[in-house]
Design an enzyme around this catalytic site. Structure first.
Site, PDB file in Angstrom:
ATOM      1  N   GLU A 189      87.919 -98.358 -28.783  1.00 41.06           N
ATOM      2  CA  GLU A 189      86.953 -99.162 -29.099  1.00 41.06           C
ATOM      3  C   GLU A 189      86.659 -98.919 -30.663  1.00 41.06           C
ATOM      4  OE1 GLU A 189      86.819 -96.648 -27.391  1.00 41.06           O
ATOM      5  OE2 GLU A 189      84.891 -95.711 -27.726  1.00 41.06           O
ATOM      6  N   CYS A 207      88.855 -92.400 -22.360  1.00 37.34           N
ATOM      7  CA  CYS A 207      88.579 -90.981 -22.599  1.00 37.34           C
ATOM      8  C   CYS A 207      87.643 -90.274 -21.359  1.00 37.34           C
ATOM      9  CB  CYS A 207      87.651 -91.071 -23.911  1.00 37.34           C
ATOM     10  SG  CYS A 207      87.956 -89.327 -24.646  1.00 37.34           S
ATOM     11  N   HIS A 231      90.167 -93.369 -27.915  1.00 35.53           N
ATOM     12  CA  HIS A 231      88.919 -94.331 -27.957  1.00 35.53           C
ATOM     13  C   HIS A 231      89.511 -95.918 -28.580  1.00 35.53           C
ATOM     14  CE1 HIS A 231      85.369 -92.026 -27.256  1.00 35.53           C
ATOM     15  NE2 HIS A 231      86.125 -91.147 -27.256  1.00 35.53           N
TER      16      HIS A 231
HETATM   17  N1  GLN Z   1      85.483 -84.080 -24.034  1.00 35.06           N
HETATM   18  C1  GLN Z   1      84.813 -85.139 -23.248  1.00 35.06           C
HETATM   19  C2  GLN Z   1      84.621 -84.987 -21.806  1.00 35.06           C
HETATM   20  O1  GLN Z   1      85.451 -83.967 -21.058  1.00 35.06           O
HETATM   21  C3  GLN Z   1      85.537 -86.374 -23.167  1.00 35.06           C
HETATM   22  C4  GLN Z   1      85.397 -86.982 -24.800  1.00 35.06           C
HETATM   23  C5  GLN Z   1      85.443 -88.442 -25.061  1.00 35.06           C
HETATM   24  O2  GLN Z   1      85.054 -89.247 -24.054  1.00 35.06           O
HETATM   25  N2  GLN Z   1      85.493 -88.636 -26.393  1.00 35.06           N
HETATM   26  O3  GLN Z   1      83.913 -85.415 -21.183  1.00 35.06           O
END
Ligand code: GLN
Length: 199
Positions: free
Chosen positions: A173, A78, A171
């Site tokens: 995890e 992410c 995610h």
């Molecule tokens: N929206 C977050 C970002 O741009 C990422 C979201 C996440 O890691 N769950 O950093």
């Protein structure tokens, strides 16, 4: 074999719990010097602008780039995937910029802040991986040396690998499925000397 988890902000504890559940030693990384002792590294989800700011503040940029260049497995999940990307739409300061892909932040808009989807992931056996997306990015395009490992039904790329570098938009995890963590630990394993094998 020790896996580090960059612990500046975000979901590092959940990754540590996941690794513990499959018997993998893990350390939370807060100083660049800690990178030397690691065999692999996870850069967790969180807020990429915040993590990028802390990377700069604690002089992590060059050590993280060197870590990735050393061939040791590195996985961005992410926000971590955003930080690994060479090109990012809408990140106000540099990340690690090592993986040949373009990533768009917050790609799914406000209406669908979070959702789950079953994803077929190259390299994983069994049922589709139940992936949890939270204000997730999407991988808009990848360079020649990058293998696409997973897509949403509409074709959007959400998992990719470039040699020792792995990126997932969701995610892994969360949700209790350890298969992606196990897969990550196989990256480069063939080339690494086994502990106790002697030098
Ligand atoms: N929206 C977050 C970002 O741009 C990422 C979201 C996440 O890691 N769950 O950093």
């Amino acid at each position: 074999m020790t896996t580090g988890i960059l612990a500046l902000q975000g979901d590092f504890r959940e990754h540590a719990e996941m690794l513990a559940s499959i018997g993998q030693a893990a350390v939370e990384v807060r100083r660049p010097e800690q990178l030397d002792a690691l065999d692999s590294l996870i850069i967790p989800g969180g807020e990429s602008t915040t993590i990028a700011r802390l990377i700069l503040r604690y002089s992590f940029t060059e050590p993280l780039r060197a870590f990735c260049a050393s061939g040791r497995p590195t996985w961005g999940t992410c926000a971590g995937a955003i930080l690994l990307a060479k090109q990012v739409d809408d990140l106000d300061r540099p990340g690690i910029e090592t993986m040949d892909m373009t990533v768009a932040r917050n790609a799914f808009g406000r209406q669908v802040d979070s959702f789950e989807a079953g994803i077929e992931i190259g390299g994983l056996d069994g049922k589709p991986f139940r992936a949890i997306f939270i204000r997730a990015p999407v991988i808009e395009s990848v360079g020649e040396g990058v293998e696409v490992l997973g897509r949403l039904e509409d074709g959007a790329i959400v998992a990719a690998r470039q040699g020792n570098l792995l990126a997932t938009a969701f995610h892994p995890e969360l949700g209790g499925d350890t298969r992606l963590h196990e897969y990550f630990l196989t990256i480069g394993a063939a080339e690494r000397p086994r502990a106790g094998a002697g030098a």
